[in-house]
Design an enzyme around this catalytic site. Structure first.
Site, PDB file in Angstrom:
ATOM      1  N   LYS A 267      13.991   2.671  -0.905  1.00  0.00           N
ATOM      2  CA  LYS A 267      14.863   2.463  -2.059  1.00  0.00           C
ATOM      3  C   LYS A 267      14.523   3.359  -3.241  1.00  0.00           C
ATOM      4  O   LYS A 267      13.366   3.497  -3.616  1.00  0.00           O
ATOM      5  CB  LYS A 267      14.802   0.998  -2.498  1.00  0.00           C
ATOM      6  CG  LYS A 267      15.360   0.028  -1.463  1.00  0.00           C
ATOM      7  CD  LYS A 267      15.343  -1.395  -1.989  1.00  0.00           C
ATOM      8  CE  LYS A 267      15.977  -2.360  -0.993  1.00  0.00           C
ATOM      9  NZ  LYS A 267      15.977  -3.750  -1.503  1.00  0.00           N
TER      10      LYS A 267
ATOM     11  N   GLY B 196      -0.240   2.586   0.407  1.00  0.00           N
ATOM     12  CA  GLY B 196       0.908   1.991   1.075  1.00  0.00           C
ATOM     13  C   GLY B 196       1.241   2.635   2.408  1.00  0.00           C
ATOM     14  O   GLY B 196       0.361   2.979   3.201  1.00  0.00           O
TER      15      GLY B 196
ATOM     16  N   GLY C  86       0.850  -0.228  -4.653  1.00  0.00           N
ATOM     17  CA  GLY C  86       1.550  -0.622  -5.875  1.00  0.00           C
ATOM     18  C   GLY C  86       0.872  -0.112  -7.125  1.00  0.00           C
ATOM     19  O   GLY C  86       1.529   0.337  -8.069  1.00  0.00           O
TER      20      GLY C  86
ATOM     21  N   ARG D 213     -10.854  -1.062   3.571  1.00  0.00           N
ATOM     22  CA  ARG D 213     -11.003  -1.551   2.193  1.00  0.00           C
ATOM     23  C   ARG D 213     -12.408  -2.089   1.931  1.00  0.00           C
ATOM     24  O   ARG D 213     -12.906  -2.004   0.804  1.00  0.00           O
ATOM     25  CB  ARG D 213      -9.945  -2.610   1.894  1.00  0.00           C
ATOM     26  CG  ARG D 213      -8.552  -2.010   1.800  1.00  0.00           C
ATOM     27  CD  ARG D 213      -7.510  -3.002   1.353  1.00  0.00           C
ATOM     28  NE  ARG D 213      -6.238  -2.329   1.103  1.00  0.00           N
ATOM     29  CZ  ARG D 213      -5.144  -2.930   0.679  1.00  0.00           C
ATOM     30  NH1 ARG D 213      -5.164  -4.228   0.438  1.00  0.00           N
ATOM     31  NH2 ARG D 213      -4.036  -2.244   0.479  1.00  0.00           N
TER      32      ARG D 213
END
Length: 398
Positions: free
Chosen positions: A198, A355, A378, A36
């Site tokens: 999920k 992610g 996200g 990053r």
């Protein structure tokens, strides 16, 4: 993009307040992965080379308003200094007299890194008073933190009400360009791969992408909710019982564009915290026995997904195919990662939505063989859902 960028502004001699994403993993007080920090280098170098006085601000972890030494940004200083080829100054706060004094001492081309923004709860509350104090440190605001662009926080949204112009850095521009082109003008066939635990976290993405893609490959824990929607037995596999009807609706809407695994790797035991599994078996998707749970896609699914990806010209991937944190149940995820690398070599445009998928391609050793690996899990997910990102919307229009 229809927002001002660093290329649209004069920076020489000005205080350039720059939001970066240095939310890096630390190990024994040292940066364990500098990806990053490297991602922010093009913007930092551009500003420094043109005589900007660069003030960097970021968060790290979730200190929740506490000054936690294990979440200090100080370990980023030697890493950034080495990468930028110049000394980077540090101040152990992000507002207050010490920070104001440190900013005043900056000369053209100097770099100052402020301490963790989230040492103050006001940051995540999008507090205007806190944002005004941050804004007072700069003459120009640059947002180059795509990883937090989906959050309306003080350093990404409220701050833009107190300083002008507010512009995008190169990383933010790059992320929006790749993801935007992906949605608006993909070369076909366009295939999306969605995994993860999920279905609830992927509903928006599936709904937004279904009308746009040629195929959506579904894997990971959420695939078992789709199996149940088809009336199949899933043993003790992960299930979101309240999402079965939704899964059935999506299957009806998607038709043969939705591709589910045809087989899976199952086990009679899983202790995720200890990274342990019991006996492993490969079975057809419709043959999961009671007491067993699905942990990965099987060999036939790997082959089927691979054949679809081989012919694709645009591919986006978000979410692993199984419990890839455990080596024994990571084969499906790594196989998809390698299939994307092969597709890239054959001329396809491949984008990883940050992610766990970004971690997966890194672990598989193919991160440098992908067209673009997003720095924001996200943020990329919400962009793919078609949502407006507050950190982008707040920037100055061209």
């Amino acid at each position: 993009m229809a927002k001002l960028t660093v290329e649209d502004i004069e920076v020489t001699g000005k205080r350039i307040l720059t939001r970066v994403d240095f939310n890096v993993p630390l190990d024994a007080g040292k940066v364990a992965d500098d990806k990053r920090i490297r991602a922010a280098l093009p913007t930092i170098r551009y500003l420094v080379e043109r005589g900007g006085r660069v003030i960097l601000m970021s968060h790290l972890g979730r200190p929740k308003g506490e000054r936690r030494p294990d979440m200090s940004l100080r370990p980023c200083v030697p890493v950034l200094s080495g990468l930028a080829g110049r000394d980077v100054r540090f101040v152990d706060d992000c507002i207050g007299e010490a920070v104001i004094a440190a900013v005043k001492e900056l000369g053209d081309g100097d770099i100052l890194l402020l301490e963790n923004l989230r040492y103050y709860n006001e940051e995540t509350r999008n507090d205007k008073t806190f944002a005004a104090k941050l804004a007072a440190l700069g003459d120009v605001y640059v947002n180059d933190a795509f990883g937090t662009a989906h959050r309306a926080h003080a350093s990404t949204e409220a701050i833009t009400h107190f300083i002008q112009p507010c512009v995008a850095g190169f990383l933010l521009m790059k992320e929006i360009a790749y993801l935007g082109d992906l949605i608006e003008s993909p070369e076909r066939p366009f295939v999306a791969i969605l995994g993860g635990a999920k279905i609830s976290s992927k509903i928006g993405v599936i709904s937004n992408l279904l009308p746009k893609v040629d195929r959506i490959i579904l894997g990971g824990g959420m695939s078992y909710t789709f199996y149940r929607a088809k009336g199949m037995e899933i043993g003790d596999s992960m299930l979101e019982g309240d999402k079965v009807d939704l899964a059935a609706s999506l299957l009806k809407q998607g038709g043969d564009r939705i591709v589910l695994p045809v087989d899976c790797v199952i086990s009679n035991f899983l202790d995720f915290d200890q990274r342990k599994v019991g006996e492993l078996r490969g079975v057809a998707a419709e043959a999961i026995p009671p007491g067993w749970l699905g942990l990965d896609i099987g060999s036939r699914s790997i082959a089927r997904f691979g054949s679809i990806l081989k012919d694709a010209k645009t591919i986006v991937w978000n979410g692993p195919m199984g419990v890839f944190e455990i080596e024994a149940t990571a084969k499906g995820t790594y196989a998809v990662a390698r299939a994307l690398a092969d597709a890239t070599a054959n001329g396809a445009k491949t984008v990883i939505g940050g992610g766990d998928s970004a971690s997966a391609v890194a672990r598989a050793g193919v991160a440098d063989q992908i067209t673009h690996v997003s720095t924001g899990g996200g943020a990329s997910l919400e962009f793919l859902e078609g949502k407006v990102l507050p950190g982008v919307a707040a920037l100055t229009d061209k």
